[in-house]
Design a protein around this motif. Structure first.
Motif, short mmCIF file in Angstrom:
data_model
loop_
_atom_site.label_atom_id
_atom_site.label_comp_id
_atom_site.label_asym_id
_atom_site.label_seq_id
_atom_site.Cartn_x
_atom_site.Cartn_y
_atom_site.Cartn_z
N TYR A 1 0.85 -1.20 0.00
CA TYR A 1 0.00 0.00 0.00
C TYR A 1 0.88 1.24 0.00
CZ TYR A 1 -3.78 -3.15 1.18
OH TYR A 1 -4.70 -4.16 1.14
N GLU B 1 1.13 7.24 -2.55
CA GLU B 1 1.45 7.91 -3.81
C GLU B 1 0.75 7.20 -4.98
OE1 GLU B 1 5.26 9.71 -4.65
OE2 GLU B 1 6.07 8.66 -2.90
N CYS C 1 16.96 9.58 -5.52
CA CYS C 1 18.37 9.99 -5.64
C CYS C 1 18.65 10.60 -7.01
CB CYS C 1 19.29 8.78 -5.43
SG CYS C 1 18.87 7.80 -3.99
N LEU D 1 16.59 12.51 -8.68
CA LEU D 1 15.81 13.74 -8.92
C LEU D 1 16.68 14.96 -9.26
CD1 LEU D 1 13.01 13.42 -6.20
CD2 LEU D 1 12.78 13.16 -8.68
N PRO D 2 17.79 15.21 -8.51
CA PRO D 2 18.58 16.40 -8.85
C PRO D 2 19.09 16.37 -10.30
CG PRO D 2 19.22 15.55 -6.70
CD PRO D 2 18.30 14.54 -7.32
N LYS E 1 -3.40 4.77 -1.47
CA LYS E 1 -3.98 4.17 -0.24
C LYS E 1 -3.04 4.46 0.91
CE LYS E 1 -7.02 1.48 -2.54
NZ LYS E 1 -8.40 1.87 -2.69
N THR F 1 7.70 3.36 5.58
CA THR F 1 7.03 4.64 5.31
C THR F 1 8.01 5.79 5.10
OG1 THR F 1 6.77 4.76 7.71
CG2 THR F 1 4.83 4.11 6.46
N GLY F 2 9.31 5.54 5.22
CA GLY F 2 10.30 6.54 4.83
C GLY F 2 10.31 7.79 5.68
N ILE G 1 21.57 17.38 -0.32
CA ILE G 1 20.51 17.57 -1.32
C ILE G 1 20.54 19.02 -1.82
CG2 ILE G 1 17.99 17.63 -1.63
CD1 ILE G 1 17.89 15.07 0.06
N GLU H 1 23.27 19.25 -4.36
CA GLU H 1 22.92 18.64 -5.65
C GLU H 1 21.98 19.54 -6.44
OE1 GLU H 1 21.67 14.63 -4.66
OE2 GLU H 1 23.71 14.07 -4.07
N ASP I 1 14.21 4.48 5.44
CA ASP I 1 14.37 5.77 6.13
C ASP I 1 13.55 5.91 7.41
OD1 ASP I 1 16.07 6.49 4.12
OD2 ASP I 1 14.97 8.28 3.51
N GLY J 1 19.34 5.84 0.59
CA GLY J 1 18.74 4.87 -0.32
C GLY J 1 19.52 3.57 -0.35
C1 LIG Z 1 16.68 14.61 -3.78
C2 LIG Z 1 17.14 13.38 -3.09
C3 LIG Z 1 18.38 12.84 -3.40
C4 LIG Z 1 18.84 11.71 -2.73
N1 LIG Z 1 20.05 11.18 -3.08
C5 LIG Z 1 20.50 10.06 -2.47
C6 LIG Z 1 21.73 9.48 -2.86
O1 LIG Z 1 22.42 9.98 -3.76
N2 LIG Z 1 22.13 8.36 -2.20
C7 LIG Z 1 21.39 7.77 -1.22
O2 LIG Z 1 21.79 6.73 -0.68
N3 LIG Z 1 20.19 8.30 -0.85
C8 LIG Z 1 19.73 9.41 -1.45
N4 LIG Z 1 18.52 9.95 -1.10
C9 LIG Z 1 17.74 9.29 -0.04
C10 LIG Z 1 16.90 8.16 -0.59
O3 LIG Z 1 16.07 8.64 -1.60
C11 LIG Z 1 16.06 7.59 0.54
O4 LIG Z 1 16.96 7.08 1.50
C12 LIG Z 1 15.14 6.48 0.06
O5 LIG Z 1 14.18 6.97 -0.81
C13 LIG Z 1 14.43 5.84 1.27
O6 LIG Z 1 13.51 4.92 0.81
P1 LIG Z 1 12.30 4.44 1.72
O7 LIG Z 1 11.55 3.46 0.90
O8 LIG Z 1 12.81 4.03 3.04
O9 LIG Z 1 11.44 5.74 2.02
P2 LIG Z 1 10.76 6.82 1.10
O10 LIG Z 1 11.55 7.03 -0.16
O11 LIG Z 1 10.52 8.00 1.97
O12 LIG Z 1 9.38 6.16 0.70
C14 LIG Z 1 8.35 5.97 1.63
C15 LIG Z 1 7.03 5.89 0.92
O13 LIG Z 1 6.03 5.55 1.87
C16 LIG Z 1 4.88 6.36 1.66
N5 LIG Z 1 4.14 6.45 2.91
C17 LIG Z 1 4.50 7.10 4.05
N6 LIG Z 1 3.56 6.96 5.00
C18 LIG Z 1 2.57 6.20 4.45
C19 LIG Z 1 1.34 5.71 4.93
N7 LIG Z 1 0.93 5.96 6.17
N8 LIG Z 1 0.59 4.95 4.10
C20 LIG Z 1 1.00 4.67 2.83
N9 LIG Z 1 2.16 5.12 2.33
C21 LIG Z 1 2.94 5.86 3.12
C22 LIG Z 1 5.51 7.68 1.23
O14 LIG Z 1 4.56 8.52 0.60
C23 LIG Z 1 6.58 7.20 0.28
O15 LIG Z 1 6.02 6.95 -0.98
C24 LIG Z 1 18.02 11.09 -1.75
C25 LIG Z 1 16.77 11.63 -1.43
C26 LIG Z 1 16.32 12.75 -2.10
C27 LIG Z 1 14.98 13.31 -1.76
#
Ligand SMILES: Cc1cc2nc3c(=O)[nH]c(=O)nc-3n(C[C@H](O)[C@H](O)[C@H](O)COP(=O)(O)OP(=O)(O)OC[C@H]3O[C@@H](n4cnc5c(N)ncnc54)[C@H](O)[C@@H]3O)c2cc1C
Length: 454
Positions: A34, A37, A45, A47-48, A80, A114-115, A161, A164, A286, A304
């Protein structure tokens, strides 16, 4: 009997768990992912570099589409949001973000992925148009669209960030002012290293980049859209757009409400098998805190790279097999144009904070044989524990492969090498790649000489 696996969150850790479970033999499960988004599995990563224009199509950042997972047998539920976790009942509550309808979903095993989300400081005028934060693919699309019609931009925050995005705007000839309230940008580095990095960035981009430190934004002004940024010291900076890059916080409210233990920075506490303190609930990415392999303390270093490793580990354990994720060094790399900036382990500042008896060396040298036409300076700072002669961390920046050196140090730290062992590493050398004594080994030799007073 088929196990019901439910995953909340779909960017990096969630899809990694899904993919690994789908590949796991002899584990009969139904997977439901679920996400709030309208897409899954993309590279934040990247995006920049999409904003910069290096990647012409944002779709290139999508790693897997829902249909790909569905074809393999996983159920992907877009739009969802999970609003509640009921651990006693092994259920979660899901709300459709479009219709508002809610439903109960049962699980045998749950993964919280959930990041995190950007911190939005409560500054006067923060809701004006053309003030953006960056996390999702849509954020990237919106920022690029606005950037293409802008001449001036302000970036709030001097983290990686922010750097970048500074590159992205610089490359598009947008005059950009970065404003960092601390005394130094890139606070992950030791202060003198981050100051050198700042000098290098300004040397590369002095025509259209300004970096202001020790000053905070106090207001955004404009009628409908942002036109000016006001700082504490009284600066008034005209701008067409603002990026808020002031850090992130973990999305852990639903976990906390369910009684799942949180740790450092309110990220979810997990053991090395990615299990939370609550039965049958795992977490990865995260939203979780990390065990730091050098400080032996918990830390929150959201990356990431880590999210993917943790996702894999969670999936193996959820499938009833065994995997242990040892922890992190916080190894990271970023760049500004051809300047690479990288670090691993502890900085001198952190090492001292944790009580290590620290000895350091900083070495600037050519990254390859000085007679090669593209030889560039590389600066390496090595941090060593004087008592046990163990390497604690490294920071490197320069025109060459700073990350290559830092990755070598990361391997040495995880292998618990002493300085002596490290000095004898059999590293590659040919003039286009390194110097006969690599700059990294030169830095280690300086420390060795200091210790043994050679
Ligand atoms: C611009 C940018 C550049 C980056 N560059 C690097 C890099 O070069 N190297 C690196 O290692 N890392 C980088 N990162 C970090 C990396 O993107 C994150 O560490 C990674 O995305 C974490 O993944 P995740 O799945 O844990 O969490 P997230 O990417 O935060 O994803 C979590 C998802 O869960 C969803 N969610 C949250 N709560 C709920 C809920 N209650 N119900 C349903 N869905 C929910 C969110 O909407 C999101 O879609 C960068 C991040 C950004 C923003």
């Amino acid at each position: 009997m088929k196990q019901k696996i439910v995953i909340i969150g779909g960017v990096a850790a969630g899809p990694k768990i899904t993919a690994k479970l789908l590949r796991t033999k002899d584990f009969d499960c139904q997977i439901d992912l679920y996400t709030e988004e309208n897409l899954i599995s993309y590279s934040s990563c990247g995006l920049p570099y999409y904003i910069e224009g290096l990647i012409p199509d944002s779709n290139r950042l999508i790693v897997r589409r829902p249909e790909q997972f569905e074809e393999q047998g996983a159920n992907i539920h877009l739009n969802k949001r999970c609003t509640k976790i009921l651990p006693e009942e092994h259920k979660i509550i899901i709300q459709d973000t479009i219709t508002g309808e809610t439903q109960e979903v049962e699980y045998d095993k749950l993964a919280i992925t959930t990041g995190a989300r950007p911190i939005i400081p409560s500054i006067k005028g923060i809701n004006l148009k053309n003030i953006f934060s960056i996390r999702t693919l849509q954020d990237g699309i919106n920022i690029r669209q606005k950037m293409l019609e802008s001449k001036k931009a302000v970036i709030l925050g001097g983290g990686y960030i922010g750097i970048e995005l500074l590159e992205a705007f610089h490359a598009n000839n947008i005059f950009t002012t970065m404003i960092e309230r601390e005394d130094h940008i890139l606070s992950l580095l030791d202060p003198e290293i981050s100051d050198l990095v700042k000098e290098e960035i300004l040397a590369i981009a002095k025509d259209n980049v300004d970096i202001i430190t020790s000053d905070a934004i106090t207001a955004f002004e404009g009628t409908d859209k942002v036109e000016k940024v006001i700082t504490k010291s009284g600066k008034v900076i005209e701008t067409d757009m603002v990026i808020i890059a002031a850090g992130i916080r973990p999305n852990t409210e639903i976990a906390a409400e369910a009684g799942i233990e949180l740790g450092v920075s309110n990220a979810i506490r997990v053991n090395n098998r990615m299990q939370t303190c609550t039965k049958d609930i795992y977490a990865a990415g995260d939203c979780t805190e990390n065990f730091h392999l050098v400080s032996k303390n918990y830390a929150w270093i959201p990356l990431g790279s880590t999210a993917n490793k943790e996702g894999r580990c969670a999936a193996i354990n959820m499938a009833g097999q065994y995997d242990a994720f040892p922890g992190v060094l916080g190894s990271a790399v970023t760049r500004f144009r051809n300047l690479t900036i990288s670090l691993t382990g502890l900085t001198e500042t952190e090492a001292k904070k944790f009580g290590f008896d620290v000895i350091c060396a900083t070495m600037t040298k050519k990254d390859k044989a000085g007679y090669m036409p593209d030889a560039a300076n590389i600066t390496i700072k090595l941090v060593v524990d004087k008592r046990f002669k163990k390497i604690l961390g490294a920071q490197a920046f320069g025109g060459g492969n700073a990350d290559k050196r830092v990755n070598t140090v990361a391997s040495a730290i995880q292998a618990e090498q002493t300085l002596d062992e490290f000095l004898h590493l059999d590293m590659t050398y040919a003039p286009p790649f390194s110097t006969a004594v690599d700059p990294l080994i030169s830095a280690a030799l300086i420390i060795n000489n200091k210790i043994y007073k050679n």
